[in-house]
Write a protein that holds these residues in place. Structure first.
Motif, PDB file in Angstrom:
ATOM      1  N   VAL A 178     -11.501  31.163 -62.031  1.00  0.00           N
ATOM      2  CA  VAL A 178     -10.500  31.433 -60.982  1.00  0.00           C
ATOM      3  C   VAL A 178     -10.087  30.082 -60.096  1.00  0.00           C
ATOM      4  N   ILE A 179      -8.858  30.450 -59.469  1.00  0.00           N
ATOM      5  CA  ILE A 179      -8.371  29.747 -58.442  1.00  0.00           C
ATOM      6  C   ILE A 179      -8.784  30.198 -56.999  1.00  0.00           C
ATOM      7  N   TYR A 180      -9.663  29.480 -56.114  1.00  0.00           N
ATOM      8  CA  TYR A 180      -9.868  29.960 -54.894  1.00  0.00           C
ATOM      9  C   TYR A 180      -9.576  28.968 -53.845  1.00  0.00           C
ATOM     10  N   GLN A 181      -9.582  29.459 -52.459  1.00  0.00           N
ATOM     11  CA  GLN A 181      -9.433  28.897 -51.297  1.00  0.00           C
ATOM     12  C   GLN A 181      -9.992  29.652 -50.297  1.00  0.00           C
ATOM     13  N   GLU A 182     -10.611  28.949 -49.152  1.00  0.00           N
ATOM     14  CA  GLU A 182     -10.963  29.503 -48.186  1.00  0.00           C
ATOM     15  C   GLU A 182     -10.245  28.955 -46.963  1.00  0.00           C
ATOM     16  N   MET A 183     -10.381  29.552 -45.445  1.00  0.00           N
ATOM     17  CA  MET A 183      -9.677  29.159 -44.210  1.00  0.00           C
ATOM     18  C   MET A 183     -10.747  29.036 -43.533  1.00  0.00           C
ATOM     19  N   ALA A 184     -10.699  27.821 -42.692  1.00  0.00           N
ATOM     20  CA  ALA A 184     -11.477  27.511 -41.437  1.00  0.00           C
ATOM     21  C   ALA A 184     -10.709  27.317 -40.338  1.00  0.00           C
ATOM     22  N   LEU A 185     -11.383  27.599 -39.072  1.00  0.00           N
ATOM     23  CA  LEU A 185     -10.736  27.477 -37.791  1.00  0.00           C
ATOM     24  C   LEU A 185     -11.612  26.649 -36.935  1.00  0.00           C
ATOM     25  N   LYS A 226     -15.431  25.621 -49.703  1.00  0.00           N
ATOM     26  CA  LYS A 226     -16.355  25.800 -48.732  1.00  0.00           C
ATOM     27  C   LYS A 226     -16.976  24.328 -48.597  1.00  0.00           C
ATOM     28  N   GLU A 227     -16.998  23.805 -49.721  1.00  0.00           N
ATOM     29  CA  GLU A 227     -17.680  22.160 -49.341  1.00  0.00           C
ATOM     30  C   GLU A 227     -16.416  21.528 -48.631  1.00  0.00           C
ATOM     31  N   GLU A 228     -15.290  21.671 -48.802  1.00  0.00           N
ATOM     32  CA  GLU A 228     -14.089  20.983 -48.125  1.00  0.00           C
ATOM     33  C   GLU A 228     -14.208  21.234 -46.557  1.00  0.00           C
ATOM     34  N   THR A 229     -14.231  22.388 -46.351  1.00  0.00           N
ATOM     35  CA  THR A 229     -14.300  23.139 -44.881  1.00  0.00           C
ATOM     36  C   THR A 229     -15.671  22.509 -44.144  1.00  0.00           C
ATOM     37  N   GLU A 230     -16.712  22.513 -44.954  1.00  0.00           N
ATOM     38  CA  GLU A 230     -17.930  22.320 -44.483  1.00  0.00           C
ATOM     39  C   GLU A 230     -17.921  20.706 -44.128  1.00  0.00           C
ATOM     40  N   LYS A 231     -17.381  19.901 -44.962  1.00  0.00           N
ATOM     41  CA  LYS A 231     -17.220  18.524 -44.633  1.00  0.00           C
ATOM     42  C   LYS A 231     -16.633  18.179 -43.404  1.00  0.00           C
ATOM     43  N   LEU A 232     -15.490  19.045 -43.157  1.00  0.00           N
ATOM     44  CA  LEU A 232     -14.760  18.499 -41.778  1.00  0.00           C
ATOM     45  C   LEU A 232     -15.599  19.060 -40.773  1.00  0.00           C
ATOM     46  N   PHE A 233     -16.245  20.285 -40.965  1.00  0.00           N
ATOM     47  CA  PHE A 233     -17.189  20.740 -39.783  1.00  0.00           C
ATOM     48  C   PHE A 233     -18.132  19.635 -39.440  1.00  0.00           C
ATOM     49  N   LEU A 234     -18.761  18.932 -40.508  1.00  0.00           N
ATOM     50  CA  LEU A 234     -19.663  17.892 -40.043  1.00  0.00           C
ATOM     51  C   LEU A 234     -19.176  16.710 -39.493  1.00  0.00           C
ATOM     52  N   GLU A 235     -17.768  16.501 -39.999  1.00  0.00           N
ATOM     53  CA  GLU A 235     -17.170  15.279 -39.231  1.00  0.00           C
ATOM     54  C   GLU A 235     -16.641  15.560 -37.643  1.00  0.00           C
ATOM     55  N   GLU A 291      -6.850  22.511 -22.325  1.00  0.00           N
ATOM     56  CA  GLU A 291      -8.481  22.602 -22.507  1.00  0.00           C
ATOM     57  C   GLU A 291      -8.914  22.327 -23.989  1.00  0.00           C
ATOM     58  N   TYR A 292      -8.274  22.876 -24.905  1.00  0.00           N
ATOM     59  CA  TYR A 292      -8.586  22.727 -26.439  1.00  0.00           C
ATOM     60  C   TYR A 292      -7.791  22.538 -27.299  1.00  0.00           C
ATOM     61  N   ILE A 293      -8.032  22.262 -28.712  1.00  0.00           N
ATOM     62  CA  ILE A 293      -7.275  22.233 -29.747  1.00  0.00           C
ATOM     63  C   ILE A 293      -8.011  22.857 -31.063  1.00  0.00           C
ATOM     64  N   VAL A 294      -7.053  23.490 -31.619  1.00  0.00           N
ATOM     65  CA  VAL A 294      -7.653  24.571 -32.824  1.00  0.00           C
ATOM     66  C   VAL A 294      -7.165  23.979 -34.114  1.00  0.00           C
ATOM     67  N   ILE A 295      -8.048  23.402 -34.868  1.00  0.00           N
ATOM     68  CA  ILE A 295      -7.556  22.913 -36.148  1.00  0.00           C
ATOM     69  C   ILE A 295      -7.914  23.793 -37.227  1.00  0.00           C
ATOM     70  N   GLU A 296      -6.975  23.949 -38.180  1.00  0.00           N
ATOM     71  CA  GLU A 296      -6.973  24.762 -39.356  1.00  0.00           C
ATOM     72  C   GLU A 296      -7.333  23.815 -40.531  1.00  0.00           C
ATOM     73  N   LYS A 297      -8.098  24.350 -41.373  1.00  0.00           N
ATOM     74  CA  LYS A 297      -8.236  23.656 -42.774  1.00  0.00           C
ATOM     75  C   LYS A 297      -8.421  24.798 -43.642  1.00  0.00           C
ATOM     76  N   THR A 298      -7.685  24.536 -44.868  1.00  0.00           N
ATOM     77  CA  THR A 298      -7.792  25.429 -46.228  1.00  0.00           C
ATOM     78  C   THR A 298      -8.342  24.679 -47.252  1.00  0.00           C
ATOM     79  N   GLY A 299      -9.414  25.153 -47.907  1.00  0.00           N
ATOM     80  CA  GLY A 299      -9.816  24.475 -49.187  1.00  0.00           C
ATOM     81  C   GLY A 299     -11.084  25.129 -49.497  1.00  0.00           C
TER      82      GLY A 299
END
Length: 175
Positions: free
Chosen positions: A83-90, A130-139, A120-128
């Motif tokens: 499969v080809i898959y993606q997830e989106m994180a905010l 789970k490992e890619e969205t998790e990596k950005l979360f850790l950063e 007051e805030y910034i919302v960042i969106e990342k599509t990729g």
């Protein structure tokens, strides 16, 4: 051997069906890692995408059990390479702890984008994956993540056979 599988369930759009599907997972003591429900390419047919970690034998038995529900048209089990898959994180970040320049740096390095920028805030969106969205979360965690949300998996399969073809083979007509 336990591994990750994606179960795609094509159903009629009926109230209560999701609960009955979840009960089948519960009875088999199988945890749903991620779940997404969406329309499919066929009008009136919903697509439920479920990610589980289990054995091939267990997920195949589960799919056969799910297919016994009258509103379920077809259930497919896929391994990740099929499969080809993606997830989106905010990620909602405080503008006090993460400057625009720092956010722009993370966005560029992680192929993400700034979705909303308020005083007051910034919302960042990342599509990729789970490992890619998790990596950005850790950063970003070092700067204090105010809120984090990740969607379930959105999937298309690599084989060229269309859902309509499967439904014709099963002699299922949709109005």
């Amino acid at each position: 051997m336990t591994k990750q599988f994606t179960v795609s369930v094509f159903t009629e759009n009926k109230i209560g069906l999701m609960n009955r599907i979840a009960i089948i997972f519960t009875r088999r003591r199988m945890n749903i890692e991620r779940i997404t429900v969406s329309e499919s390419e066929v009008k009136g047919v919903a697509r439920i995408t479920i990610v589980v970690n289990t054995t091939r034998d267990a997920v195949d038995k589960l799919a056969r059990q799910v297919e016994k529900l009258t509103e379920v048209l077809k259930a497919f089990v896929h391994e990740d390479h099929e499969v080809i898959y993606q997830e989106m994180a905010l990620y909602k970040m405080s503008a006090k702890t993460l400057s625009h320049a720092a956010a722009a740096k993370f966005v560029k390095e992680n192929n993400a984008r700034i979705l909303v920028e308020e005083p007051e805030y910034i919302v960042i969106e990342k599509t990729g994956t789970k490992e890619e969205t998790e990596k950005l979360f850790l950063e970003l965690e070092k700067y204090g993540v105010l809120e984090f949300a990740r969607s379930g998996r959105v999937v298309v399969t690599k084989p060229m056979k269309e859902l309509k073809t499967y439904l014709k083979e099963l002699e299922i007509e949709l109005v």
